[in-house]
Write an enzyme that holds these catalytic residues in place. Structure first.
Site, mmCIF file in Angstrom:
data_model
loop_
_atom_site.group_PDB
_atom_site.id
_atom_site.type_symbol
_atom_site.label_atom_id
_atom_site.label_comp_id
_atom_site.label_asym_id
_atom_site.label_seq_id
_atom_site.Cartn_x
_atom_site.Cartn_y
_atom_site.Cartn_z
ATOM 1 N N CYS A 2 0.861 -1.191 0.000
ATOM 2 C CA CYS A 2 0.000 0.000 0.000
ATOM 3 C C CYS A 2 0.894 1.237 0.000
ATOM 4 O O CYS A 2 2.108 1.136 0.070
ATOM 5 C CB CYS A 2 -0.860 0.004 1.271
ATOM 6 S SG CYS A 2 -1.719 -1.525 1.564
ATOM 7 N N ARG A 27 1.001 1.741 -6.026
ATOM 8 C CA ARG A 27 1.248 0.733 -4.976
ATOM 9 C C ARG A 27 -0.043 0.084 -4.488
ATOM 10 O O ARG A 27 -0.016 -0.872 -3.722
ATOM 11 C CB ARG A 27 1.969 1.372 -3.788
ATOM 12 C CG ARG A 27 3.344 1.940 -4.098
ATOM 13 C CD ARG A 27 3.890 2.705 -2.922
ATOM 14 N NE ARG A 27 4.105 1.829 -1.787
ATOM 15 C CZ ARG A 27 5.221 1.124 -1.580
ATOM 16 N NH1 ARG A 27 6.208 1.219 -2.455
ATOM 17 N NH2 ARG A 27 5.365 0.348 -0.531
ATOM 18 N N TRP A 74 -3.814 -1.619 -0.966
ATOM 19 C CA TRP A 74 -3.763 -2.859 -1.749
ATOM 20 C C TRP A 74 -4.159 -3.936 -0.753
ATOM 21 O O TRP A 74 -3.351 -4.345 0.080
ATOM 22 C CB TRP A 74 -2.360 -3.090 -2.303
ATOM 23 C CG TRP A 74 -2.276 -4.344 -3.131
ATOM 24 C CD1 TRP A 74 -1.908 -5.591 -2.714
ATOM 25 C CD2 TRP A 74 -2.616 -4.488 -4.498
ATOM 26 N NE1 TRP A 74 -1.981 -6.488 -3.741
ATOM 27 C CE2 TRP A 74 -2.422 -5.852 -4.849
ATOM 28 C CE3 TRP A 74 -3.065 -3.620 -5.471
ATOM 29 C CZ2 TRP A 74 -2.645 -6.336 -6.126
ATOM 30 C CZ3 TRP A 74 -3.302 -4.113 -6.748
ATOM 31 C CH2 TRP A 74 -3.079 -5.448 -7.068
ATOM 32 N N ASN A 100 0.907 -0.157 6.327
ATOM 33 C CA ASN A 100 1.222 -0.988 5.163
ATOM 34 C C ASN A 100 1.971 -2.200 5.709
ATOM 35 O O ASN A 100 2.895 -2.052 6.496
ATOM 36 C CB ASN A 100 2.108 -0.192 4.191
ATOM 37 C CG ASN A 100 2.516 -1.030 2.980
ATOM 38 O OD1 ASN A 100 1.879 -2.045 2.695
ATOM 39 N ND2 ASN A 100 3.570 -0.623 2.295
ATOM 40 N N GLY A 101 1.550 -3.405 5.324
ATOM 41 C CA GLY A 101 2.227 -4.623 5.790
ATOM 42 C C GLY A 101 1.208 -5.652 6.233
ATOM 43 O O GLY A 101 0.012 -5.512 5.982
ATOM 44 N N GLU A 482 7.425 -21.003 -19.743
ATOM 45 C CA GLU A 482 7.294 -19.636 -19.215
ATOM 46 C C GLU A 482 8.427 -18.752 -19.722
ATOM 47 O O GLU A 482 8.216 -17.599 -20.084
ATOM 48 C CB GLU A 482 7.255 -19.678 -17.689
ATOM 49 C CG GLU A 482 7.242 -18.327 -17.007
ATOM 50 C CD GLU A 482 6.061 -17.436 -17.410
ATOM 51 O OE1 GLU A 482 5.100 -17.932 -18.048
ATOM 52 O OE2 GLU A 482 6.124 -16.222 -17.143
ATOM 53 N N LYS A 486 7.863 -15.313 -21.856
ATOM 54 C CA LYS A 486 8.462 -14.018 -21.473
ATOM 55 C C LYS A 486 9.170 -13.392 -22.662
ATOM 56 O O LYS A 486 9.014 -12.219 -22.964
ATOM 57 C CB LYS A 486 9.459 -14.212 -20.319
ATOM 58 C CG LYS A 486 8.857 -14.426 -18.965
ATOM 59 C CD LYS A 486 8.234 -13.198 -18.391
ATOM 60 C CE LYS A 486 6.768 -12.996 -18.494
ATOM 61 N NZ LYS A 486 5.768 -14.015 -18.416
ATOM 62 N N GLU A 489 6.695 -12.380 -25.698
ATOM 63 C CA GLU A 489 5.675 -11.337 -25.483
ATOM 64 C C GLU A 489 6.283 -9.953 -25.298
ATOM 65 O O GLU A 489 5.596 -8.955 -25.469
ATOM 66 C CB GLU A 489 4.784 -11.679 -24.295
ATOM 67 C CG GLU A 489 5.435 -11.623 -22.941
ATOM 68 C CD GLU A 489 4.404 -11.822 -21.815
ATOM 69 O OE1 GLU A 489 3.260 -11.361 -21.936
ATOM 70 O OE2 GLU A 489 4.766 -12.469 -20.829
ATOM 71 N N HIS A 505 11.184 -36.161 -31.579
ATOM 72 C CA HIS A 505 9.989 -36.580 -32.345
ATOM 73 C C HIS A 505 9.556 -35.515 -33.324
ATOM 74 O O HIS A 505 8.362 -35.268 -33.503
ATOM 75 C CB HIS A 505 8.864 -36.914 -31.354
ATOM 76 C CG HIS A 505 9.247 -37.996 -30.403
ATOM 77 N ND1 HIS A 505 9.319 -39.323 -30.767
ATOM 78 C CD2 HIS A 505 9.670 -37.938 -29.117
ATOM 79 C CE1 HIS A 505 9.714 -40.046 -29.729
ATOM 80 N NE2 HIS A 505 9.931 -39.239 -28.712
ATOM 81 N N LYS A 604 -2.771 -6.010 -19.578
ATOM 82 C CA LYS A 604 -2.381 -6.632 -18.303
ATOM 83 C C LYS A 604 -3.418 -7.644 -17.853
ATOM 84 O O LYS A 604 -3.098 -8.642 -17.258
ATOM 85 C CB LYS A 604 -2.193 -5.554 -17.223
ATOM 86 C CG LYS A 604 -1.684 -6.111 -15.895
ATOM 87 C CD LYS A 604 -0.337 -6.807 -16.047
ATOM 88 C CE LYS A 604 0.093 -7.540 -14.806
ATOM 89 N NZ LYS A 604 1.261 -8.427 -15.048
HETATM 90 C C1 AGP Z 1 2.005 -13.200 -18.795
HETATM 91 O O1 AGP Z 1 3.245 -12.529 -18.854
HETATM 92 C C2 AGP Z 1 0.949 -12.510 -19.608
HETATM 93 N N1 AGP Z 1 0.786 -11.172 -19.225
HETATM 94 C C3 AGP Z 1 -0.354 -13.318 -19.666
HETATM 95 O O2 AGP Z 1 -0.044 -14.583 -20.201
HETATM 96 C C4 AGP Z 1 -1.086 -13.533 -18.322
HETATM 97 O O3 AGP Z 1 -0.369 -14.427 -17.519
HETATM 98 C C5 AGP Z 1 -2.469 -14.138 -18.635
HETATM 99 O O4 AGP Z 1 -3.198 -13.202 -19.404
HETATM 100 C C6 AGP Z 1 -3.262 -14.489 -17.373
HETATM 101 O O5 AGP Z 1 -3.487 -13.352 -16.625
HETATM 102 P P1 AGP Z 1 -4.054 -13.532 -15.119
HETATM 103 O O6 AGP Z 1 -2.992 -14.229 -14.331
HETATM 104 O O7 AGP Z 1 -4.312 -12.148 -14.616
HETATM 105 O O8 AGP Z 1 -5.307 -14.373 -15.204
#
Ligand code: AGP
Length: 609
Positions: A2, A27, A74, A100-101, A482, A486, A489, A505, A604
């Site tokens: 927060c 925050r 938060w 905050n905490g 993953e 990263k 994207e 394969h 996001k």
């Molecule tokens: C991950 O880097 C991406 N931003 C995306 O794959 C994300 O993980 C996915 O859209 C799921 O989002 P969420 O965890 O908020 O459900």
């Protein structure tokens, strides 16, 4: 995470504090409030939602004061609402606090205070502090705060006002940042630098255990025992934007480097290194209900889906529950077999992803048990799921998920141990061993982050490549997926994660000297297998960059480059192997001049199908 702000001086305190909160909104932004001393009374304004709502409230009901404290929340305990918004007061409205905490032992403290007849107005852990200060207050606010803090376990950055002592603000910190801004005839307090820069560049960074008495003209700092301590005054030259990113170039890099803290904040209060027991009050599944669970479906998207792939191993190994991991957009349309003995576990940083939310609703329509792993309290999934375990990572601003991923792994690991404990499928000594493995993760992540310059060097050698292969096996297959996500994207380069044993394969036909191979080759039960898979790839001319934890010369000579990470039990290694992959993706992307925090075509939170 927060944001808190305090001011004492001759300016319009409410305005100073509000503007400070605006600088800290990144925050946390699910509710906000300000308390001020006016004519020796405490006046409070609080609003749920973003700061804009508090602004409307203040415009309609302004408070004229020269002393105020404020908070933008938060949520960690208690949903976002006006009654849970800070500031919180004692029973007589003589004392008011922003915090905050996380107070780990707030439930036992609250029970003691209940027995004394004290009534609570909120669900928060913070309100417990206000009542404790009231219990100990006998005319000396500093002393009452000191006694209160000696009773609490957990983390805090806090500011306290008392109407009987209007000439001071008492503040304190432990594990959570708190900074004093030094003015002339006025002084400031804030969680972070951006809130102070418009007024002063002279700052004092409180240290763990510090308690400060802040007056207009004077600041006195002491340790938790009351012994005066001296803290160096620093002159900060950052501009505002640099400050919001804590000096990092991008939020993503800041969030990668926050992971020791965010993992620790997520396990804080839930595990202890010398105990074989985990503590997750939020999960209401009884041992009897758990024993009836015939299958777990883990359902998520993107990075959260990769966290689920890792967690599958933990639920099966620790709790012996058959577990399947599904992409949400597939799961909801394939008519899965669901009933009351199935647990559907959704994972989502935002708690708003449309496909995952739809999967949760499908589970509830079929009377399944449901659990959400979320980073956002008050999100749709946390409200609609029967149980929610929160990752305490604070807001993740970068679109590419990093600290939320390791936070999810941390929460899922603890949940799997909790299930094992309830089902009796792990003895105490085994559970203790696995808990210690998690306890050590923050320090090991820190050790890897110290290699960032070396990883930058590797990134510079790879940035001109057009396509990458990420290989992993067993628990680290998901880390390979993953790592590839990263990179693709945020750099827009093609990258594919693959199970190393599956290469022969077909996909091995892709490999030549133009395709770097990033291989996760940490010691595990399949170590020899992955080494031979890598040899197969090398024989086709691929340059191999390996993530290893057997950092001897013999291993290093097998690869073009090695990134050596601390050893761990293989069962938890993805929490470490992902760190260099996050950094590699970040550096390649910045070398290519991409918009790391807001990559093209992405959002996001994907709240549409
Ligand atoms: C991950 O880097 C991406 N931003 C995306 O794959 C994300 O993980 C996915 O859209 C799921 O989002 P969420 O965890 O908020 O459900």
């Amino acid at each position: 995470m927060c944001g808190i702000v305090g001011y004492i001086g001759s300016k319009d305190a409410v305005n100073v504090v509000f503007k400070g909160l605006e600088k800290l909104e990144y925050r946390g932004y699910d509710s906000a409030g300000i308390a001020a001393l006016c004519e020796n009374e405490i006046c409070i304004r609080r609003s749920v939602g973003k700061l804009a709502n508090l602004k409307k409230n203040l415009l309609a009901n302004h408070i004229h004061s020269n002393t105020a404290i404020g908070h933008t929340r938060w949520a960690t305990h208690g949903k976002p609402s006006e009654e849970n918004a800070h500031p919180h007061t004692d029973s007589q409205n003589n004392i008011v606090i922003v915090h905050n905490g996380i107070i780990e032992n707030y439930i036992e403290l609250k029970n003691d205070l209940h027995k004394e007849g004290r009534l609570f107005k909120s669900e928060t852990d913070t309100e417990v502090l206000a009542h404790l200060i009231e219990r100990y207050y006998d005319g000396d606010l500093f002393c009452a705060v000191q006694k209160t803090l000696s009773k609490v376990r957990g983390s805090y950055a806090l500011c306290v006002l008392c109407k009987h002592e209007p000439d001071k603000i008492i503040c304190a910190r432990k594990e959570v940042p708190l900074i004093l801004g030094i003015g002339t005839g006025e002084n400031f307090i804030a969680s972070d630098i951006p809130a102070l820069l418009p007024y002063t560049r002279d700052m004092v960074f409180l240290e763990n255990g510090d308690i400060a008495q802040v007056n207009r003209e004077k600041i006195a700092i002491s340790d938790i025992l009351g012994k005066e301590v001296q803290r160096e005054k620093k002159h900060i030259l950052w501009d505002a934007l640099q400050a919001e990113k804590d000096g990092y170039k991008h939020f993503m890099l800041k969030e990668i480097f926050e992971q020791p803290r965010s993992v620790e904040d997520t396990f804080r209060g839930r595990i202890y290194p010398n105990e074989g027991k985990v503590y997750i009050e939020e999960i209401k599944l009884s041992a009897a209900e758990l024993k009836k669970i015939s299958k777990i479906y883990i359902v998520a998207c993107g990075t959260s889906y990769h966290a689920g792939l890792t967690a599958k191993f933990w639920f099966e190994k620790f709790a012996k529950i058959p577990t399947e991991v599904e992409i949400a957009s597939e799961f909801r349309y394939r008519e899965p077999i669901l009933d009351k003995n199935v647990l559907v576990l959704v994972i989502s940083q935002s708690g708003e992803t449309a496909d995952t939310l739809a999967a949760l609703r499908l589970a509830k329509e079929n009377n399944c048990q449901t659990i959400a792993v979320c980073n956002s309290i008050g999100s749709s999934m946390s409200r609609e799921s029967a149980n929610t375990i929160y990752t305490h990572c604070g807001p993740e601003i970068g679109v590419a998920s990093t600290k939320a991923f390791t936070g999810q792994l941390c929460a899922l690991y603890i949940l799997a141990l909790d299930f094992a404990e309830k089902k009796g499928t792990l003895c105490e000594s085994e559970s203790c061993k696995y808990i210690v493995q998690l306890w050590e993760i923050p320090l090991k992540i820190s050790a890897i982050l110290k290699k960032s310059e070396y990883i930058l060097k590797i990134a510079k050698e790879l940035a001109h490549k057009k396509t990458f292969l990420f290989l992993g096996r067993h628990l680290n297959y998901s880390a390979a997926l993953e790592g590839a996500l990263k990179l693709k994207e945020i750099s827009y380069l093609h990258a594919e994660g693959y199970a190393a044993g599956e290469m022969k394969h077909g996909p091995i036909a892709l490999i030549d000297e133009n395709m770097p191979i990033i291989a996760i080759a940490v010691k595990s039960r399949v170590y020899e297998k992955i080494i031979s898979n890598i040899e197969e790839a090398k024989a086709r001319g691929g340059a191999v960059i390996a993530i290893v934890n057997d950092c001897c010369k013999e291993v290093e000579e097998k690869f073009s480059k090695t990134i050596c990470i601390p050893e761990s039990d293989d069962i938890i290694s993805p929490m470490l192997t992902i760190i260099p992959l996050q950094l590699l993706a970040y550096y390649i992307s910045t070398i290519l001049g991409c918009d790391v925090d807001q990559p093209r075509n992405l959002a996001k939170s994907v709240t549409v199908e």
